[in-house]
Design a protein around this motif. Structure first.
Motif: not given
Length: 218
Positions: A29-33
């Motif tokens: 759930e990181s912004d990047f992923l």
């Protein structure tokens, strides 16, 4: 623990199963992923997110946990791939990409592992340019693509080019530099680029690579 990410795109019977693996400190759930998953969806690629057990424990407890030894993560990821029925392409962020690349060795690679894409390979710890994590590269047995920011502290273009300028990369490995990007593809302000534009460049290249390598009909 495997989490299915449901997208609007529908996979055909010819498509590989594409699984997305997180890095050491930030989960799916990181912004990047999240941005990467949405970007793959927009390009018609269905993705399954894979969460390592230590990250699931960290998320459940609310307490940050360090990853276990990389060998254990390789075994854990291998167990996930082997039970999948179709050919599998792993897209790994940072540590997840390193783990996937180590799974892609003779004697380790599941029969259905058909490719690996790395979003920011951790060539070395930041500031330790000669502590390289590439000792297994010469033995990688499946196609592997690395998408790397040119100013990534885990492996900048200038230093990696200097270290490997005389080295013959195995035919299975392709490396694409994203101009001005850091480890999360965030560019320097003076570049005039945005992270969104660099991520688009990376995902376009990844899908083209899948097509050229005939790893699926994406």
């Amino acid at each position: 623990m495997t989490e299915k990410i449901c997208f609007q795109a529908e996979a055909s019977h010819q498509d590989p199963d594409v699984i997305l693996v997180h890095g050491a400190g930030a989960g799916l759930e990181s912004d990047f992923l999240v941005a990467a998953r949405v970007g793959f969806e927009a390009r018609g690629v269905t993705v399954t997110g894979v969460e390592f057990h230590y990250m699931a424990q960290s998320r459940a407890s609310g307490k940050r946990r360090p990853p276990p030894p990389v060998k254990r993560l390789v075994e854990e990821l291998g167990d996930v791939v082997r039970v999948m029925e179709k050919p599998v392409v792993i897209v790994g962020k940072s540590m997840g990409g390193r783990v996937a690349s180590m799974l892609a060795l003779p004697g380790m690679a599941p029969a259905n592992l058909s490719g690996v894409i790395v979003l920011g390979y951790p060539f070395h710890p930041p500031g330790k340019e000669h502590t390289l994590r590439v000792e297994h590269f010469d033995r990688i047995s499946v196609p592997l693509m690395i998408l790397q920011g040119s100013r990534d502290p885990f492996g900048k273009q200038a230093e990696i080019t200097a270290l490997f300028g005389e080295r013959h990369w195995p035919d299975e490995i392709e490396l694409l530099w994203l101009d001005s990007g850091d480890h999360d593809f965030q560019p320097a302000k003076r570049s005039g680029k945005t992270r969104e534009s660099l991520l688009d460049e990376a995902l376009d290249a990844a899908v083209t690579w899948l097509q050229h390598r005939r790893l699926g009909s994406v």
